[in-house]
Motif scaffolding. Structure first.
Motif, PDB file in Angstrom:
ATOM      1  N   VAL A   1      10.123  -1.502  61.491  1.00 47.77           N
ATOM      2  CA  VAL A   1      11.505  -1.590  60.994  1.00 47.77           C
ATOM      3  C   VAL A   1      11.929  -0.325  60.259  1.00 47.77           C
ATOM      4  O   VAL A   1      13.054  -0.229  59.762  1.00 47.77           O
ATOM      5  CB  VAL A   1      11.689  -2.818  60.081  1.00 47.77           C
ATOM      6  N   GLY A   2      11.028   0.650  60.161  1.00 55.27           N
ATOM      7  CA  GLY A   2      11.396   1.939  59.592  1.00 55.27           C
ATOM      8  C   GLY A   2      11.453   1.997  58.080  1.00 55.27           C
ATOM      9  O   GLY A   2      12.225   2.792  57.514  1.00 55.27           O
ATOM     10  N   VAL A   3      10.655   1.188  57.393  1.00 59.04           N
ATOM     11  CA  VAL A   3      10.605   1.267  55.927  1.00 59.04           C
ATOM     12  C   VAL A   3       9.994   2.600  55.522  1.00 59.04           C
ATOM     13  O   VAL A   3       8.923   2.976  56.016  1.00 59.04           O
ATOM     14  CB  VAL A   3       9.764   0.102  55.350  1.00 59.04           C
ATOM     15  N   PRO A   4      10.649   3.376  54.660  1.00 57.23           N
ATOM     16  CA  PRO A   4      10.144   4.710  54.300  1.00 57.23           C
ATOM     17  C   PRO A   4       8.745   4.631  53.681  1.00 57.23           C
ATOM     18  O   PRO A   4       8.442   3.731  52.896  1.00 57.23           O
ATOM     19  CB  PRO A   4      11.164   5.214  53.271  1.00 57.23           C
ATOM     20  N   ASP A   5       7.904   5.579  54.071  1.00 52.44           N
ATOM     21  CA  ASP A   5       6.568   5.667  53.503  1.00 52.44           C
ATOM     22  C   ASP A   5       6.527   6.838  52.517  1.00 52.44           C
ATOM     23  O   ASP A   5       7.428   7.674  52.497  1.00 52.44           O
ATOM     24  CB  ASP A   5       5.534   5.870  54.617  1.00 52.44           C
ATOM     25  N   GLY A   6       5.482   6.892  51.702  1.00 58.14           N
ATOM     26  CA  GLY A   6       5.356   7.965  50.727  1.00 58.14           C
ATOM     27  C   GLY A   6       4.935   9.272  51.369  1.00 58.14           C
ATOM     28  O   GLY A   6       4.554   9.336  52.539  1.00 58.14           O
ATOM     29  N   VAL A   7       4.999  10.346  50.571  1.00 57.35           N
ATOM     30  CA  VAL A   7       4.638  11.684  51.037  1.00 57.35           C
ATOM     31  C   VAL A   7       3.174  11.933  50.728  1.00 57.35           C
ATOM     32  O   VAL A   7       2.714  11.756  49.601  1.00 57.35           O
ATOM     33  CB  VAL A   7       5.512  12.757  50.354  1.00 57.35           C
ATOM     34  N   ASP A   8       2.419  12.370  51.752  1.00 55.17           N
ATOM     35  CA  ASP A   8       0.997  12.681  51.596  1.00 55.17           C
ATOM     36  C   ASP A   8       0.864  14.133  51.154  1.00 55.17           C
ATOM     37  O   ASP A   8       1.263  15.050  51.874  1.00 55.17           O
ATOM     38  CB  ASP A   8       0.291  12.455  52.937  1.00 55.17           C
ATOM     39  N   GLU A   9       0.290  14.360  49.943  1.00 53.15           N
ATOM     40  CA  GLU A   9       0.153  15.729  49.449  1.00 53.15           C
ATOM     41  C   GLU A   9      -1.174  16.373  49.870  1.00 53.15           C
ATOM     42  O   GLU A   9      -1.452  17.506  49.488  1.00 53.15           O
ATOM     43  CB  GLU A   9       0.286  15.762  47.921  1.00 53.15           C
ATOM     44  N   THR A  10      -1.980  15.657  50.651  1.00 51.25           N
ATOM     45  CA  THR A  10      -3.253  16.206  51.119  1.00 51.25           C
ATOM     46  C   THR A  10      -3.153  16.629  52.579  1.00 51.25           C
ATOM     47  O   THR A  10      -2.214  16.249  53.283  1.00 51.25           O
ATOM     48  CB  THR A  10      -4.392  15.171  50.981  1.00 51.25           C
TER      49      THR A  10
ATOM     50  N   PRO B   1     -18.683  12.128  49.651  1.00 50.28           N
ATOM     51  CA  PRO B   1     -18.423  13.572  49.762  1.00 50.28           C
ATOM     52  C   PRO B   1     -16.962  13.895  50.064  1.00 50.28           C
ATOM     53  O   PRO B   1     -16.425  14.886  49.566  1.00 50.28           O
ATOM     54  CB  PRO B   1     -19.346  13.996  50.918  1.00 50.28           C
ATOM     55  N   ARG B   2     -16.301  13.057  50.852  1.00 50.55           N
ATOM     56  CA  ARG B   2     -14.888  13.271  51.153  1.00 50.55           C
ATOM     57  C   ARG B   2     -14.038  13.088  49.897  1.00 50.55           C
ATOM     58  O   ARG B   2     -13.095  13.857  49.653  1.00 50.55           O
ATOM     59  CB  ARG B   2     -14.414  12.306  52.253  1.00 50.55           C
ATOM     60  N   LEU B   3     -14.381  12.078  49.080  1.00 53.82           N
ATOM     61  CA  LEU B   3     -13.643  11.857  47.838  1.00 53.82           C
ATOM     62  C   LEU B   3     -13.839  13.038  46.891  1.00 53.82           C
ATOM     63  O   LEU B   3     -12.872  13.511  46.268  1.00 53.82           O
ATOM     64  CB  LEU B   3     -14.117  10.559  47.176  1.00 53.82           C
ATOM     65  N   TRP B   4     -15.080  13.528  46.791  1.00 50.51           N
ATOM     66  CA  TRP B   4     -15.329  14.676  45.912  1.00 50.51           C
ATOM     67  C   TRP B   4     -14.504  15.872  46.359  1.00 50.51           C
ATOM     68  O   TRP B   4     -13.871  16.558  45.539  1.00 50.51           O
ATOM     69  CB  TRP B   4     -16.819  15.038  45.913  1.00 50.51           C
ATOM     70  N   SER B   5     -14.494  16.147  47.667  1.00 53.46           N
ATOM     71  CA  SER B   5     -13.805  17.331  48.185  1.00 53.46           C
ATOM     72  C   SER B   5     -12.312  17.293  47.892  1.00 53.46           C
ATOM     73  O   SER B   5     -11.743  18.264  47.370  1.00 53.46           O
ATOM     74  CB  SER B   5     -14.037  17.451  49.697  1.00 53.46           C
ATOM     75  N   VAL B   6     -11.662  16.184  48.209  1.00 51.32           N
ATOM     76  CA  VAL B   6     -10.212  16.120  48.010  1.00 51.32           C
ATOM     77  C   VAL B   6      -9.878  16.092  46.523  1.00 51.32           C
ATOM     78  O   VAL B   6      -8.862  16.678  46.090  1.00 51.32           O
ATOM     79  CB  VAL B   6      -9.612  14.912  48.764  1.00 51.32           C
ATOM     80  N   ALA B   7     -10.724  15.478  45.707  1.00 55.14           N
ATOM     81  CA  ALA B   7     -10.481  15.455  44.264  1.00 55.14           C
ATOM     82  C   ALA B   7     -10.646  16.848  43.674  1.00 55.14           C
ATOM     83  O   ALA B   7      -9.870  17.267  42.805  1.00 55.14           O
ATOM     84  CB  ALA B   7     -11.438  14.468  43.590  1.00 55.14           C
ATOM     85  N   HIS B   8     -11.655  17.578  44.133  1.00 55.36           N
ATOM     86  CA  HIS B   8     -11.873  18.933  43.636  1.00 55.36           C
ATOM     87  C   HIS B   8     -10.737  19.856  44.065  1.00 55.36           C
ATOM     88  O   HIS B   8     -10.290  20.714  43.293  1.00 55.36           O
ATOM     89  CB  HIS B   8     -13.207  19.460  44.163  1.00 55.36           C
ATOM     90  N   LYS B   9     -10.276  19.668  45.279  1.00 57.65           N
ATOM     91  CA  LYS B   9      -9.198  20.516  45.809  1.00 57.65           C
ATOM     92  C   LYS B   9      -7.902  20.341  45.016  1.00 57.65           C
ATOM     93  O   LYS B   9      -7.200  21.306  44.721  1.00 57.65           O
ATOM     94  CB  LYS B   9      -8.970  20.154  47.279  1.00 57.65           C
ATOM     95  N   HIS B  10      -7.599  19.089  44.651  1.00 59.10           N
ATOM     96  CA  HIS B  10      -6.306  18.800  44.014  1.00 59.10           C
ATOM     97  C   HIS B  10      -6.400  18.519  42.522  1.00 59.10           C
ATOM     98  O   HIS B  10      -5.385  18.236  41.884  1.00 59.10           O
ATOM     99  CB  HIS B  10      -5.642  17.605  44.717  1.00 59.10           C
ATOM    100  N   GLY B  11      -7.600  18.566  41.954  1.00 56.26           N
ATOM    101  CA  GLY B  11      -7.727  18.327  40.522  1.00 56.26           C
ATOM    102  C   GLY B  11      -7.605  16.867  40.147  1.00 56.26           C
ATOM    103  O   GLY B  11      -7.245  16.546  39.011  1.00 56.26           O
ATOM    104  N   TYR B  12      -7.914  15.950  41.070  1.00 54.51           N
ATOM    105  CA  TYR B  12      -7.857  14.527  40.745  1.00 54.51           C
ATOM    106  C   TYR B  12      -8.997  14.172  39.788  1.00 54.51           C
ATOM    107  O   TYR B  12     -10.145  14.574  39.989  1.00 54.51           O
ATOM    108  CB  TYR B  12      -7.991  13.675  42.004  1.00 54.51           C
TER     109      TYR B  12
END
Length: 541
Positions: free
Chosen positions: A503-512, A101-112
């Motif tokens: 060590v501060g390696v940059p992480d990606g941006v979370d769009e959710t 259900p969590r996968l469905w919700s975030v996919a529906h919200k963002h068009g994944y």
């Protein structure tokens, strides 16, 4: 096998095949949107399927012709060990209730459209998304091939396709492939969704009749189990060991349990499973389906019993995949043999169609759009996905026609090990953003490498490579290779995440955001945020 062609059975088989062919083409007009030229419509059926359509679609997706043939064939070949398929299909539903259900919700919200779309958006990493997409493609291709193997097994027992040259021999399979490719291209996911009703009805009818009628003909279950026990007790002259057992011994318990658990964890992460889930119209449809889909597990338990019946009936085949089709031809009247073979044949067409669509969606969204043509329009995406689905089917057909069937089977067994390595990024990402994208990618690489190496280095019951179970490090018990690889995967991801963060390696941006994971139809902003031109826009690099 009866001499020549079984004409009555073949006629019944062709009748049902023609029925589902017509349904496949009619499906292009079923629940059709005004603008069907986008992946939401072609690849996900407009995200419009309710509880019952989703139930039949998921059932048709997960319980395939290969399941129909291979599960009882495993019982026929080795006994109780083959029953691991029953507990794993029971275990998986409580597990998937927590995350689907969590996968469905975030996919529906963002068009994944794919699970890799979600991973890219969650972790801001096209590299991690690509790794999961390639894993899905690798695991799906041989799975499609095995559906065609199921059709070919039925055709062999029916006695058709036995011409003197390769073309005439494989002509029936080529025709089935052509029809499948045509209606999938035109109707997309709507075709297998509509045909799944016929497929599941036939399978339930055949299994209910078989579990009642065949034991009556064979003298009851007591006789069946006695004959199977005697057959399994016979020693193989080559190995000096019994063929199998009616009950798994203590030394097999770890292998049995870990194989069931690992398979349960992986089942709904296959691309075709995710595609069927994302086609649902609401979050509650998914929740309801996780409660009613276990009815298929009851069917699977009855289906597995056919392996014992084949032994009791004296079925002798060199290829174990033919044991159940041969049992049906030996036991049933010709007309019902045709019904049973139609159930297996249609049981191949439905999942093969869904799998090819899922693989095409992965290629289009996570390879073509992310790395080749980022500005592709929704119409162009749909066109590319349709063409990719054809190429996927051609690849599967090449597997079947030119290679030893064990190649496809070996890769399908590896597919379970591979798909299990997507759990940390996909399932973990649904609950936490703590993991670092490069830690997850490194963990995936370690799990894939270890799992593939150990599987290749492990003998199976019939060959020198690609066994499923090996000694678990530090424990010394035999266990499922995929689960051991998964544990290594998680350990590497955790350790490297701690290191990279330190060590501060940059992480990606979370769009959710947190509310995306519980969103449902009707919530503010959900439906409005799915315009075809922007849905699924690429995340970070």
């Amino acid at each position: 096998m009866k001499n020549g062609v079984n004409g009555v059975a073949l006629a019944v088989f062709i009748f049902f095949f023609l029925v589902v062919t017509v349904m496949g083409f009619v499906a292009s007009r079923w629940r059709r949107a005004e603008n069907a030229d986008n992946l939401d419509e072609w690849g996900l059926g407009g995200r419009s399927f309710g509880t019952w359509i989703t139930w039949f679609l998921l059932g048709g997706d997960l319980y395939t012709a290969y399941t129909f043939v291979a599960v009882p064939a495993a019982i026929y070949a080795g006994g109780a060990a083959g029953f691991f398929a029953v507990p794993y299909t029971i275990l998986c539903y409580p597990l998937v209730f927590t995350f689907l259900p969590r996968l469905w919700s975030v996919a529906h919200k963002h068009g994944y459209v794919t699970s890799s779309d979600f991973v890219r958006g969650r972790f801001g990493s096209k590299g991690l998304s690509l790794a999961l997409a390639l894993t899905g493609l690798l695991a799906t291709m041989p799975y499609i091939a095995l559906q065609l193997v199921g059709i070919q097994a039925v055709l062999d027992v029916l006695g058709v396709g036995g011409g003197s040259n390769w073309f005439m021999k494989d002509l029936p399979l080529l025709i089935a492939f052509g029809v499948l490719a045509a209606y999938t291209y035109s109707a997309g996911l709507r075709a297998p969704a509509l045909i799944a009703f016929v497929k599941d009805a036939l399978i339930y009818i055949v299994i209910i009749v078989a579990i009642i009628y065949i034991p009556i003909r064979l003298g009851g279950f007591e006789h069946i189990f006695a004959k199977a026990g005697d057959a399994f007790a016979e020693k193989n002259p080559a190995t000096g060991r019994p063929r199998g057992s009616l009950v798994s011994g203590p030394d097999a318990q770890w292998a049995y349990a870990t194989l069931a658990l690992g398979s349960a964890m992986a089942l709904f992460l296959y691309p075709h499973s995710v595609t069927a889930v994302l086609s649902s119209k609401s979050r509650n449809v998914i929740r309801r389906n996780t409660t009613i889909l276990p009815l298929y597990s009851l069917m699977l338990g009855l289906l597995a019993m056919l392996g014992f019946m084949a032994i009791a009936a004296g079925v002798k085949v060199k290829n174990g995949q033919l044991a159940i089709p041969q049992l049906f031809e030996d036991m049933f009247p010709d007309w019902f043999t045709g019904v049973a073979f139609a159930a297996i044949g249609i049981g191949a067409l439905v999942p093969a169609a869904i799998m090819s669509i899922a693989a095409a969606n992965l290629f289009t969204r996570n390879i073509y759009k992310d790395f080749i043509r980022p500005d592709a329009s929704p119409e162009h995406e749909a066109k590319v996905s349709k063409l990719a689905s054809l190429l996927v089917k051609v690849g599967a057909l090449v597997f079947v026609l030119t290679m030893d069937k064990t190649v496809a089977i070996n890769f399908q067994l590896l597919g379970g090990i591979w798909i299990l390595q997507t759990v940390p990024a996909l399932v973990g990402g649904l609950f936490t953003r703590w993991f670092h994208r490069w830690g997850l990618l490194a963990g995936w690489a370690v799990g894939m490498t270890y799992g593939t190496w150990r599987a290749y280095d492990t003998p199976s019951a019939t060959q020198d490579h690609f066994g499923n179970t090996n000694l678990i490090p530090f424990i010394g018990e035999k266990g499922y290779i995929g689960l051991t690889a998964f544990v290594l995967n998680v350990l590497v991801a955790v350790v490297l995440t701690v290191v990279f963060k330190a060590v501060g390696v940059p992480d990606g941006v979370d769009e959710t955001k947190a509310s995306d994971y519980t969103a449902d139809v009707g919530d503010p902003g959900v439906a409005e945020e799915l315009p075809p031109a922007t849905a699924g826009a690429p995340g970070g690099h």
